[in-house]
Design an enzyme around this catalytic site. Structure first.
Site, PDB file in Angstrom:
ATOM      1  N   GLU A   1       2.469  -2.618  -1.626  1.00  0.00           N
ATOM      2  CA  GLU A   1       3.316  -3.325  -0.658  1.00  0.00           C
ATOM      3  C   GLU A   1       4.749  -3.503  -1.148  1.00  0.00           C
ATOM      4  O   GLU A   1       5.686  -3.484  -0.357  1.00  0.00           O
ATOM      5  CB  GLU A   1       2.709  -4.691  -0.297  1.00  0.00           C
ATOM      6  CG  GLU A   1       1.602  -4.635   0.749  1.00  0.00           C
ATOM      7  CD  GLU A   1       0.253  -4.235   0.173  1.00  0.00           C
ATOM      8  OE1 GLU A   1       0.126  -4.185  -1.064  1.00  0.00           O
ATOM      9  OE2 GLU A   1      -0.676  -3.965   0.959  1.00  0.00           O
TER      10      GLU A   1
ATOM     11  N   HIS B   1      -7.711 -12.725   4.941  1.00  0.00           N
ATOM     12  CA  HIS B   1      -7.335 -11.735   5.952  1.00  0.00           C
ATOM     13  C   HIS B   1      -7.171 -12.385   7.327  1.00  0.00           C
ATOM     14  O   HIS B   1      -7.347 -11.726   8.342  1.00  0.00           O
ATOM     15  CB  HIS B   1      -8.376 -10.609   6.037  1.00  0.00           C
ATOM     16  CG  HIS B   1      -8.369  -9.685   4.863  1.00  0.00           C
ATOM     17  ND1 HIS B   1      -8.836 -10.057   3.623  1.00  0.00           N
ATOM     18  CD2 HIS B   1      -7.937  -8.402   4.724  1.00  0.00           C
ATOM     19  CE1 HIS B   1      -8.701  -9.043   2.784  1.00  0.00           C
ATOM     20  NE2 HIS B   1      -8.165  -8.033   3.417  1.00  0.00           N
TER      21      HIS B   1
END
Lengths: 324, 352
Positions: free
Chosen positions: A60, A129
């Site tokens: 990321e 998540h």
């Protein structure tokens, strides 16, 4: 006018911008050949090719760094951070680099880039998540923060974000991906920072964002059955924040309820409540009520997650409390 | 000196015969080497004066000096073309000077004055001069390697042929962003040269005591399919030759290069650090390898007249004096800058 899902609207909106501007590129994990883990970028790889729709490793920091460096040198990247929870592993790039560089360089550097991310709960994915992190982004000067609630707004706001000269964090609420709505034919471009009044009612103002908008509208239906008519405002973006639309409505209704998916402390509703308290105090006829997820990580089990997130019943109850 | 080699003969890093020996490329043209010397002298004078100004309280905050590391900045800058991009760390004064930024604007930025390179909004750790393609000095270790990739990616997509050169310290090699950046650059074959300025000390700690390999950058190169390249960072001829080869390789589309330049900072980590933790013998040995007198002697050997070098040295002193004078004469920044340039519209409004 075509009916499409929120999910398909993402690819539709990206395609509209990539067709228009050859400097727009899409970058992220599985966004290309796989069409995205949420299938929100299906078809773009075949249509625009591997030079403009680029798959990355699970990195990321590298994704956002590459997007930033590209944005400062002539491209307009759309980066995907697969789950918004993953911002925690690349927050340096977001908060220290992307947000601050224009300011620190006295305007020498422009960063026209969009970071899309699947945000929020409802999918039983558990605490890593499922977070709603729009309030993290809102707290950092230099970031624009957008969260659409309908397929139409996905297209219009995404176009506005891509064309904006500043960095925009674009939160797609993952529980909305399968929802459907009408999207007008032809080019669609909205303006950032303009809220939408989704329902008019004189008794209270309910301000919501993304997945909480349809929930607030459902609560409004229930309240109408008991004779309570509420205005439902879809903020659509947190930065810029459409204070004018909210304050105008509160001045008419005298009551404010915010419906936030983010956990309680320092949620965006706290800022809205503070502005209203500061600027509209004498228009208020009752307490400002915030309906939020409690200050907990989201649990996985369906019964627990449903209990944690703002429900229609809690919104109804919140409106009733505001009317006291 | 290290030469860039083909993958076929990649083994351990080439430590080479530093500063001379068989198999070296011919030295760069004399005018280029003289220009490199001029850059190094100006860097030394600029930073020495900046240090004095700190001590007098005229420069506030902190500062990280590259005294002793000038041959890396000058050698690479001389090998770049004007449209190539530079990314540097908070130890970025030399790299900013090397790309041609104004000494006055830089000194004024250090002093927090209106005439500053960023009008006082960035400070010593964030020197940036986009017109000179100096795309920023970054103060969070590791991040800018990933950002440099983006500039290189952009050059590749836009087919400009420009190369990005990204400088960082030895300490950076142990943070995750370093590894993410190296992998992506290698996979995408980006035109980027990563230059590790290994000054042996990660802030206050010897890099060797916190790193699993002896050469913090070069020994990691093979993990990303790259050749290990080691260069004497205190030898301007060596850095210039290595830079030229690395940049050329990038420009032809061969993918990234990772260079480890061995050097030494003459002072501490930052303004607050006298650097007393370093063994006296080590400091003494490295001061004896000071890149500036060493390169000066070699230029004289190459036939450059003493007077040419003296003129450069005098010119540098005059230029730094003028920069200090002009920076001191500049008023503080206009207070309206506090709320300017958060957004592209010039303002900072978050509501409507």
């Amino acid at each position: 006018m075509a009916e499409m899902t929120y999910r398909d609207a993402v690819a539709h909106g990206i395609a509209q911008e990539m067709d228009r501007d050859p400097t727009v590129v899409l970058i992220g994990e599985d966004v290309g050949a796989a069409g995205g883990v949420f299938k929100a970028t299906v078809g773009l790889f075949d249509r625009f090719g591997p030079d403009r729709v680029v798959d990355t490793p699970i990195s990321e920091q590298a994704i956002l760094g590459a997007s930033m460096g590209a944005a400062m040198t002539g491209l307009r990247p759309i980066a995907e951070v697969m789950f918004s929870d993953f911002f925690a592993v690349c927050w340096d790039l977001v908060a220290n680099e992307i947000a601050k560089t224009r300011y620190m360089t006295n305007g020498q550097v422009s960063l026209p880039l969009v970071i899309r991310s699947a945000n929020g709960g409802g999918a039983r994915f558990g605490a890593q998540h499922s977070q709603s992190v729009e309030n993290w982004a809102m707290a950092v000067p230099g970031l624009k923060v957008v969260a659409p609630s309908t397929p139409r707004d996905v297209v219009g706001l995404l176009a506005a974000a891509v064309r904006d000269p500043d960095p925009v964090l674009f939160f797609e609420q993952k529980s909305l991906y399968p929802t459907k709505g009408d999207v007008p034919e032809g080019e669609l471009v909205d303006e950032l920072g303009v809220a939408a009044v989704r329902r008019h009612g004189g008794h209270a103002t309910v301000v919501a964002l993304a997945a909480m908008v349809p929930r607030a509208l459902e609560a409004a239906d229930h309240l109408a059955e008991e004779g309570v008519e509420v205005t439902v405002i879809d903020l659509r973006s947190l930065v810029p924040l459409d204070v004018t639309t909210v304050a105008t409505s509160v001045r008419q209704t005298g009551h404010l309820v915010t419906v936030e998916e983010n956990p309680r402390l320092c949620g965006w509703g706290a800022e809205v409540a503070s502005i209203v308290a500061e600027e509209c105090l004498f228009d208020l006829d009752g307490p400002i009520v915030r309906v939020t997820t409690p200050h907990v990580p989201l649990p996985a089990a369906d019964a627990l997650e449903d209990a944690a997130m703002p429900s229609v019943a809690r919104i109804v109850e919140g409106v009733r409390r505001s009317l006291c | 000196m290290t030469e860039l080699r083909d993958r076929s003969d990649a083994g351990g890093p080439t430590t080479g015969a530093v500063g001379g020996g068989a198999g070296l490329p011919a030295p760069a043209p004399l005018e280029v080497r003289i220009a490199v010397y001029k850059m190094m002298v100006e860097m030394r004078d600029f930073e020495s004066r900046a240090y004095d100004l700190f001590m007098q309280g005229l420069v506030k905050g902190t500062s990280h000096l590259g005294l002793g590391q000038e041959a890396v900045a000058a050698g690479f800058a001389a090998a770049m073309r004007p449209s190539d991009y530079t990314f540097a760390t908070y130890r970025g004064h030399n790299h900013t000077l090397a790309r041609g930024a104004s000494m006055t604007a830089m000194m004024a930025e250090l002093m927090g004055r209106r005439a500053g390179l960023m009008a006082g909004k960035g400070g010593s750790m964030h020197l940036t001069s986009v017109p000179h393609r100096m795309m920023g000095s970054y103060a969070i270790v590791g991040a800018h390697l990933t950002i440099a990739n983006g500039a290189a990616w952009s050059s590749k997509v836009r087919r400009t042929g420009d190369v990005t050169v990204c400088f960082f310290g030895d300490g950076t090699t142990n943070i995750g962003a370093f590894h993410e950046a190296l992998n992506l650059a290698a996979v995408w074959k980006l035109p980027v040269v990563f230059v590790c300025e290994n000054n042996r000390w990660m802030e206050y700690t010897p890099i060797s005591s916190v790193t699993a390999v002896a050469r913090p950058a070069a020994d990691r190169a093979p993990a990303y399919g790259l050749d290990p390249v080691l260069v004497d960072g205190n030898d301007a001829d060596a850095t210039l030759a290595t830079a030229s080869a690395a940049i050329q390789r990038c420009r032809t589309g061969a993918g990234p290069v990772l260079v480890e330049a061995e050097t030494y900072r003459h002072g501490g980590h930052s303004r607050a650090d006298p650097g007393k933790y370093r063994p006296d013998e080590e400091v003494k040995a490295w001061l004896a390898r000071d890149p500036i007198p060493r390169f000066r002697a070699r230029l004289l050997e190459s036939g450059v007249e003493e007077v040419v070098l003296q003129r450069i040295e005098e010119g540098s002193r005059v230029a730094v004096d003028a920069a200090v004078r002009e920076a001191e004469a500049s008023p503080p920044p206009d207070l309206s800058l506090v709320e300017s340039d958060v957004w592209a519209d010039g303002g900072s409004s978050w509501r409507r």
